[in-house]
Write a protein that holds these residues in place. Structure first.
Motif, PDB file in Angstrom:
ATOM      1  N   GLU A  82      65.190  22.399  27.643  1.00 29.09           N
ATOM      2  CA  GLU A  82      63.982  22.275  28.449  1.00 29.09           C
ATOM      3  C   GLU A  82      62.730  22.520  27.614  1.00 29.09           C
ATOM      4  N   LEU A 122      60.508  24.185  35.315  1.00 27.54           N
ATOM      5  CA  LEU A 122      60.785  24.857  36.587  1.00 27.54           C
ATOM      6  C   LEU A 122      61.846  24.078  37.334  1.00 27.54           C
ATOM      7  N   LYS A 123      62.896  24.740  37.778  1.00 26.98           N
ATOM      8  CA  LYS A 123      63.906  24.000  38.520  1.00 26.98           C
ATOM      9  C   LYS A 123      64.162  24.603  39.895  1.00 26.98           C
ATOM     10  N   ARG A 124      63.436  25.654  40.247  1.00 26.92           N
ATOM     11  CA  ARG A 124      63.592  26.231  41.584  1.00 26.92           C
ATOM     12  C   ARG A 124      62.223  26.547  42.160  1.00 26.92           C
ATOM     13  N   PRO A 125      61.970  26.124  43.408  1.00 28.54           N
ATOM     14  CA  PRO A 125      60.644  26.367  43.984  1.00 28.54           C
ATOM     15  C   PRO A 125      60.304  27.856  44.065  1.00 28.54           C
ATOM     16  N   ALA A 159      51.272  20.526  35.405  1.00 31.17           N
ATOM     17  CA  ALA A 159      52.311  19.707  36.038  1.00 31.17           C
ATOM     18  C   ALA A 159      53.412  19.362  35.035  1.00 31.17           C
ATOM     19  N   ALA A 160      53.013  19.116  33.778  1.00 31.67           N
ATOM     20  CA  ALA A 160      54.011  18.758  32.767  1.00 31.67           C
ATOM     21  C   ALA A 160      54.951  19.923  32.516  1.00 31.67           C
ATOM     22  N   ALA A 162      57.197  20.384  35.581  1.00 32.72           N
ATOM     23  CA  ALA A 162      58.236  19.361  35.729  1.00 32.72           C
ATOM     24  C   ALA A 162      59.387  19.595  34.762  1.00 32.72           C
ATOM     25  N   THR A 163      59.065  20.091  33.571  1.00 29.57           N
ATOM     26  CA  THR A 163      60.123  20.195  32.570  1.00 29.57           C
ATOM     27  C   THR A 163      60.846  21.534  32.606  1.00 29.57           C
ATOM     28  N   ASP A 205      62.087  19.294  25.909  1.00 29.09           N
ATOM     29  CA  ASP A 205      61.500  18.338  26.849  1.00 29.09           C
ATOM     30  C   ASP A 205      60.024  18.616  27.062  1.00 29.09           C
TER      31      ASP A 205
END
Lengths: 288, 468
Positions: free
Chosen positions: B27, B55-58, B48-49, B52-53, B30
């Motif tokens: 990650e 963070l995988k959990r709200p 945002a970039a 997006a790369t 990325d």
């Protein structure tokens, strides 16, 4: 291979709004990155905030064909990747003459002609621009995620009898999920991640106005505020954007031009789908 | 990519990892690749970039935003120049150099009222920046400054503007009805937005003075699901209650998945024969009937006295959200005597309402309103002998702080003996068990006691409880 479709973040938001989808900074940037880096985009969020719409809008904006894989419990390889058309294979074997050697038949039977292509394989093999939408990934079984890994990281599919098929042109992949279960780390790692939530008041108003252009701006404003008030209550299912739009259409169809207690009471069923939510909203908004 | 930016990025990722966000090397790569594609001067794109790369959990989002503000603070331009702008906008020409003399809070409050009424985000952010500069500074030691958001928020006290804002927004409409509720919600939202802006501005100022590394450790609040029940604030509890239904749904999904994977039951003769027709009457594949899932009865006895009420409420909500996984759910509440509260939880009804009615109407106090586990257990066993049977999973919720009264362990022991499973969920950290008036040691001999301090531990426990 990688052929980006968008020139910049601004280009993304411009073309998506032309396709009828209003973005914000985060959405535009993330879609742009997914396109530029050639990575799949995992879109998560509550039902009805426009996850599937986003993929459709991107397909429309880029002039790509949308290939959709709807996930459900019990989805397997044969429905997602490919399947051998065994009836046709059987016919071929029965129709063969006696002098055909087994080797010939064997090679012949496992050829392109007998392959039934399912969404994932179709998307990989296409040479024109493609948007692949894997909808409601969380509904599928855990094994399907394993199946997706090869497709999503290398954009290739291995068929034992034919060899490995690689993408000639990478499709733009969208995965959506309602988060009913946590997707595996391995899958998440291969994707960019976008969490779509209920939008800000201004964006929601703009969405309602663009989807239901006949509605008066004043009424749209009132509607959005009321929906936000509903969301602040502890409801079983908060109303989402699609419900706001439905509500706007309902008000329009009924010819109501202001959202007062009476109007809300008669049309509340459009936004709230649980009896207990109705009761709660009724008492908190003091409808009766 | 320049060395400075790379170092900043790595520091940022370290801080995120310290805050509990897992970021793998893939990650990081990325993220770095993404930076090459976007316009680095646009701060929101950058945010945002990274989101997006990495963070995988709200649930990690608030921590991410706080840390991003620290490590990539917005550029606000020359402070003295913005100072002059500020005075023009704030309408206080009389105030000279910043920091001298008390700023005119009344004028500021008027300006804030107008901003909250308009809801213009950009103007609000500018105003937040100025007020933090004027009101938020305190000299803690010679040569050292500190910045506080509470000084600003107390000085302006935006909540007290509510009444006049409502008057303005309703513009003559009737008070007390739906219009007021909606307007109130709009204003509350804007006020919260303003508070967040002030807090983020204070973080920026602090980071400017002391560096991001220092602050990263304290700036991040723990995730709601990891907050101790006993220490949860009201906001935490609201956030937790919001998560009850998603949590219940997740648990139920996992359960059905597990059930499906489990071995199947008896041979389904009819389906097997039918399927065998396709293979010329040879049953190549056998079909089996699915197992009938075993559904236990659940009986919950919970202490709802002040200190542990939050925990009891959350667990009761979860129990009822999961009620379709059980044949029957019965709930009993007690403070110093016990009453059945199942009647408040109607199917499909509103659980939050039920909890409110439960505390108002149920008969829970017998003597003085201090927790009395012994008497409550005795009362429970005497009044509801049918509530615990061989198919029952019995849950007792409470901290076992008994105010030095009789424990009645034999009663508990007989209840446990009758039930199929019995657990005691204790929201106190295990280290405190048995200290002071805690009767944990006595009860733990009769029943398996489980530490459930936060939602994560509760989720793990419920998974163990639910049968497959």
């Amino acid at each position: 291979m990688l052929q980006p479709q968008f020139a910049s973040t601004a280009d993304v938001s411009e073309r998506l709004s032309a396709a009828g989808y209003l973005t914000d900074d985060a959405i535009a940037t993330t879609v742009f990155l997914a396109d530029r880096l050639g990575k799949p985009l995992l879109v998560e969020g509550p039902a009805g905030v426009g996850k599937t719409e986003l993929a459709k809008a991107v397909a429309e904006a880029t002039g790509s064909e949308l290939i959709r894989l709807q996930c459900y419990e019990g989805l397997d390889e044969a429905r997602a990747l490919y399947e051998w058309n065994y009836k046709k294979q059987l016919l071929r074997i029965q129709a063969s003459k006696d002098d055909d050697s087994w080797d010939d038949i064997h090679d012949d039977v496992f050829a392109e002609e007998f392959l039934l292509s399912r969404p994932l394989l179709t998307a990989i093999r296409r040479t024109e621009p493609t948007v692949l939408l894997i909808d409601e990934t969380d509904k599928a079984d855990v094994e399907v995620e394993g199946l997706l890994l090869e497709v999503l990281s290398d954009f290739q599919i291995t068929i034992p009898e034919l060899g490995t098929i690689s993408a000639t042109r990478r499709p733009l992949v969208f995965l959506t999920s309602n988060a009913t279960r946590e997707l595996s780390e391995a899958l998440k790692r291969r994707c960019l991640y976008l969490h779509l939530d209920y939008p800000s008041a201004e964006r929601e108003k703009a969405i309602v106005l663009s989807r239901v252009p006949e509605i008066a701006e004043q009424l749209a404003e009132q509607l959005v505020r009321t929906v936000r008030a509903l969301r602040s209550m502890e409801l079983k299912k908060s109303p989402s954007i699609s419900e706001s739009i439905d509500w706007a259409r309902t008000l329009l169809a009924l010819g109501l031009d202001t959202l007062d207690e009476e109007a809300v009471r008669t049309t509340l069923g459009v936004v709230l789908k649980h009896a207990s939510d109705h009761e709660r909203a009724g008492s908190q908004l003091k409808l009766d | 990519m320049t060395g400075g930016l790379l170092e900043r990025e790595i520091g940022f990722f370290h801080a995120l990892r310290d805050a509990g966000v897992n970021i793998s090397l893939a990650e990081v790569l990325d993220a770095t690749r993404a930076l090459g594609a976007i316009d680095l001067l646009d701060r929101e794109s950058l945010r945002a970039a990274y989101a997006a790369t990495t963070l995988k959990r709200p649930a990690h989002r608030p921590a991410f935003d706080a840390l991003f503000d620290l490590w990539f603070p917005p550029v606000t331009g020359d402070p003295s120049a913005s100072g002059r702008d500020g005075e023009a906008a704030g309408g206080e020409p009389g105030e000279g150099a910043q920091g001298d003399g008390p700023p005119d809070t009344e004028a500021l409050r008027d300006a804030l009222r107008q901003l909250l009424l308009d809801g213009d985000e950009e103007a609000m952010r500018r105003f937040a920046r100025e007020t933090v500069r004027d009101l938020g500074k305190a000299d803690t030691a010679p040569g050292r400054q500190n910045w506080f958001s509470y000084r600003v928020l107390r000085g302006l006290s935006p909540e007290t503007l509510m009444a006049s804002l409502l008057d303005n927004l309703l513009a003559g409409q009737q008070r007390g009805g739906m219009a007021e509720k909606v307007a109130r919600q709009t204003i509350t939202e804007r006020i919260r937005q303003f508070q967040e802006m002030v807090e983020s501005e204070v973080r920026r100022r602090l980071a400017e003075d002391r560096g991001a590394e220092q602050l990263s450790k304290t700036a991040v609040q723990p995730l709601a699901e990891q907050v101790d029940f006993l220490r949860a604030s009201r906001n935490d509890m609201v956030e937790l209650r919001r998560q009850v239904f998603p949590l219940a749904r997740r648990l139920a999904t996992r359960l059905t998945a597990k059930r499906r994977l489990g071995r199947s039951g008896r041979l389904d003769f009819r389906r097997t024969v039918r399927a065998s027709l396709a293979t010329g009457g040879v049953p190549l594949v056998t079909h089996h009937r699915p197992h009938k899932p075993h559904k236990p009865e659940l009986t919950v006895i919970c202490d709802v006295s002040g200190s542990v009420a939050g925990f009891a409420h959350f667990t009761l909500m979860l129990a009822y959200a999961l009620s379709e996984q059980f044949t029957k759910v019965r709930a009993f509440a007690f403070i110093d005597t016990c009453d059945e509260v199942s009647r408040f939880f109607t199917p499909g009804g509103d659980v939050a309402d039920a909890l409110a009615r439960m505390s108002a109407e149920a008969n829970l106090v017998w003597f003085d309103g201090h927790s009395d586990y012994g008497h409550s257990l005795k009362e429970f066993a005497a009044t509801y002998p049918d509530a615990v049977g061989p198919r029952t999973s019995l849950l007792i919720l409470g901290d076992a702080r008994n105010n030095y009264r009789a424990t009645e362990v034999p009663v508990l022991r007989s209840l446990v003996a009758r039930a199929r499973h019995a657990y005691w969920l204790n929201p106190e950290p295990q280290a405190y068990w048995g200290s002071g008036d805690s009767a944990t040691t006595a009860y733990a001999e009769a029943i398996e006691m489980v530490e459930v301090r936060n939602a994560v531990q509760l989720e793990a426990f419920v998974q163990r409880l639910l049968p497959t």
